[in-house]
Design a protein around this motif. Structure first.
Motif, short mmCIF file in Angstrom:
data_model
loop_
_atom_site.label_atom_id
_atom_site.label_comp_id
_atom_site.label_asym_id
_atom_site.label_seq_id
_atom_site.Cartn_x
_atom_site.Cartn_y
_atom_site.Cartn_z
N UNK A 50 52.97 41.55 40.84
CA UNK A 50 52.08 40.48 41.27
C UNK A 50 52.81 39.15 41.12
N UNK A 51 52.58 38.25 42.07
CA UNK A 51 53.22 36.94 41.99
C UNK A 51 52.51 35.91 42.85
N UNK A 63 60.49 30.03 52.03
CA UNK A 63 59.38 30.56 51.24
C UNK A 63 59.87 30.68 49.80
N UNK A 64 59.01 30.31 48.87
CA UNK A 64 59.32 30.46 47.45
C UNK A 64 58.41 31.55 46.89
N UNK A 65 59.02 32.57 46.30
CA UNK A 65 58.30 33.67 45.68
C UNK A 65 58.53 33.60 44.17
N UNK A 66 57.45 33.71 43.42
CA UNK A 66 57.55 33.63 41.96
C UNK A 66 56.90 34.88 41.37
N UNK A 67 57.70 35.66 40.65
CA UNK A 67 57.20 36.85 39.97
C UNK A 67 57.48 36.69 38.48
N UNK A 107 59.81 40.54 34.49
CA UNK A 107 61.28 40.45 34.40
C UNK A 107 61.97 41.38 35.39
N UNK A 108 61.37 42.53 35.67
CA UNK A 108 61.97 43.48 36.61
C UNK A 108 61.94 42.98 38.05
N UNK A 109 61.08 42.01 38.34
CA UNK A 109 60.93 41.51 39.71
C UNK A 109 61.63 40.18 39.93
N UNK A 110 62.29 39.65 38.93
CA UNK A 110 62.95 38.34 39.05
C UNK A 110 63.93 38.31 40.22
N UNK A 111 64.59 39.44 40.49
CA UNK A 111 65.57 39.48 41.58
C UNK A 111 64.93 39.27 42.96
N UNK A 112 63.63 39.53 43.05
CA UNK A 112 62.92 39.35 44.32
C UNK A 112 62.36 37.94 44.48
#
Length: 118
Positions: A66-67, A78-82, A85-90
Protein backbone atom coordinates in the motif's frame (compact mmCIF):
# COMPACT_ATOMS: atom_id res chain seq x y z
CA UNK A 1 -28.80 33.71 15.95
CA UNK A 2 -28.36 35.16 12.46
CA UNK A 3 -24.68 35.71 13.16
CA UNK A 4 -24.17 32.04 14.10
CA UNK A 5 -25.94 30.81 10.97
CA UNK A 6 -23.92 33.21 8.81
CA UNK A 7 -20.68 32.00 10.39
CA UNK A 8 -21.63 28.36 9.79
CA UNK A 9 -22.50 29.07 6.14
CA UNK A 10 -19.19 30.87 5.59
CA UNK A 11 -17.30 27.92 7.12
CA UNK A 12 -19.16 25.45 4.87
CA UNK A 13 -18.38 27.54 1.79
CA UNK A 14 -14.71 27.81 2.73
CA UNK A 15 -14.51 24.07 3.30
CA UNK A 16 -16.09 23.50 -0.10
CA UNK A 17 -13.46 25.75 -1.70
CA UNK A 18 -10.66 23.83 0.01
CA UNK A 19 -11.96 20.49 -1.31
CA UNK A 20 -12.43 21.95 -4.78
CA UNK A 21 -8.85 23.21 -4.91
CA UNK A 22 -7.50 19.95 -3.48
CA UNK A 23 -9.16 17.99 -6.25
CA UNK A 24 -7.58 20.05 -9.03
CA UNK A 25 -4.54 17.76 -9.27
CA UNK A 26 -4.53 14.93 -11.79
CA UNK A 27 -5.80 11.70 -10.32
CA UNK A 28 -5.91 8.15 -11.58
CA UNK A 29 -8.41 5.41 -10.97
CA UNK A 30 -8.50 1.78 -11.92
CA UNK A 31 -6.04 -1.07 -12.18
CA UNK A 32 -3.17 -1.15 -14.66
CA UNK A 33 -1.07 -4.26 -15.25
CA UNK A 34 2.02 -5.39 -17.17
CA UNK A 35 3.60 -8.80 -17.69
CA UNK A 36 7.32 -8.29 -17.22
CA UNK A 37 10.07 -10.87 -17.72
CA UNK A 38 10.20 -11.89 -14.05
CA UNK A 39 6.78 -10.91 -12.71
CA UNK A 40 3.32 -9.57 -13.36
CA UNK A 41 3.08 -6.09 -11.85
CA UNK A 42 -0.21 -4.29 -11.18
CA UNK A 43 -0.99 -0.83 -9.85
CA UNK A 44 -4.46 -0.12 -8.48
CA UNK A 45 -5.04 3.63 -8.18
CA UNK A 46 -7.73 4.77 -5.76
CA UNK A 47 -9.39 7.99 -4.66
CA UNK A 48 -7.33 10.20 -2.38
CA UNK A 49 -3.94 9.54 -3.97
CA UNK A 50 -3.74 5.94 -2.75
CA UNK A 51 -2.16 3.11 -4.71
CA UNK A 52 -1.86 -0.64 -4.21
CA UNK A 53 1.07 -2.38 -5.89
CA UNK A 54 0.86 -6.13 -6.52
CA UNK A 55 3.94 -8.04 -7.66
CA UNK A 56 3.31 -11.63 -8.75
CA UNK A 57 6.70 -13.19 -9.57
CA UNK A 58 7.08 -16.23 -11.81
CA UNK A 59 8.68 -18.04 -8.87
CA UNK A 60 7.68 -17.15 -5.32
CA UNK A 61 4.83 -15.57 -3.44
CA UNK A 62 2.71 -12.62 -4.52
CA UNK A 63 3.46 -9.40 -2.64
CA UNK A 64 1.04 -6.49 -2.12
CA UNK A 65 2.09 -3.03 -0.95
CA UNK A 66 0.00 0.00 0.00
CA UNK A 67 1.24 3.49 -0.77
CA UNK A 68 0.51 6.97 -2.05
CA UNK A 69 0.99 8.62 -5.42
CA UNK A 70 1.07 12.09 -6.92
CA UNK A 71 1.04 12.95 -10.61
CA UNK A 72 3.16 15.99 -11.44
CA UNK A 73 1.65 17.42 -14.65
CA UNK A 74 4.28 20.11 -15.24
CA UNK A 75 7.08 17.56 -15.63
CA UNK A 76 5.10 14.46 -16.74
CA UNK A 77 6.23 12.55 -13.68
CA UNK A 78 4.65 10.42 -11.00
CA UNK A 79 5.87 10.06 -7.43
CA UNK A 80 5.14 6.76 -5.70
CA UNK A 81 5.70 6.40 -1.96
CA UNK A 82 5.66 3.01 -0.25
CA UNK A 83 6.37 2.74 3.46
CA UNK A 84 7.13 -1.00 3.39
CA UNK A 85 10.91 -1.57 3.22
CA UNK A 86 10.45 -4.36 0.64
CA UNK A 87 8.67 -1.94 -1.72
CA UNK A 88 11.16 0.94 -1.53
CA UNK A 89 12.62 -0.09 -4.90
CA UNK A 90 9.23 0.59 -6.53
CA UNK A 91 8.94 4.07 -5.04
CA UNK A 92 10.37 7.40 -6.11
CA UNK A 93 9.75 9.82 -8.95
CA UNK A 94 9.48 8.38 -12.46
CA UNK A 95 8.55 9.54 -15.95
CA UNK A 96 4.83 9.18 -16.57
CA UNK A 97 2.44 9.33 -19.51
CA UNK A 98 -1.12 8.21 -20.20
CA UNK A 99 -2.87 7.28 -23.40
CA UNK A 100 -5.32 5.06 -25.21
CA UNK A 101 -4.80 2.61 -28.08
CA UNK A 102 -7.64 0.78 -29.79
CA UNK A 103 -10.01 1.67 -26.95
CA UNK A 104 -7.68 0.39 -24.21
CA UNK A 105 -6.31 2.91 -21.72
CA UNK A 106 -2.71 2.65 -20.60
CA UNK A 107 -0.10 4.36 -18.48
CA UNK A 108 3.67 4.32 -18.86
CA UNK A 109 5.92 4.51 -15.83
CA UNK A 110 9.61 4.81 -16.75
CA UNK A 111 8.75 3.58 -20.23
CA UNK A 112 6.99 0.40 -19.05
CA UNK A 113 3.48 0.18 -20.46
CA UNK A 114 0.71 -0.91 -18.09
CA UNK A 115 -2.70 -1.53 -19.66
CA UNK A 116 -5.99 -0.99 -17.86
CA UNK A 117 -7.62 -4.11 -16.43
CA UNK A 118 -11.42 -4.12 -16.58
Amino acid sequence: MKRIISTILVCVLLLGCVFTLASCGKTLSGTYSADLAIAKVSYEFKFGGKVTLTVDPIIGDTSTYEGKYEVIDDTNEITLIFEDADAKEYGGTSSFTTGEEEGVKYIKIDGIKYTEVK
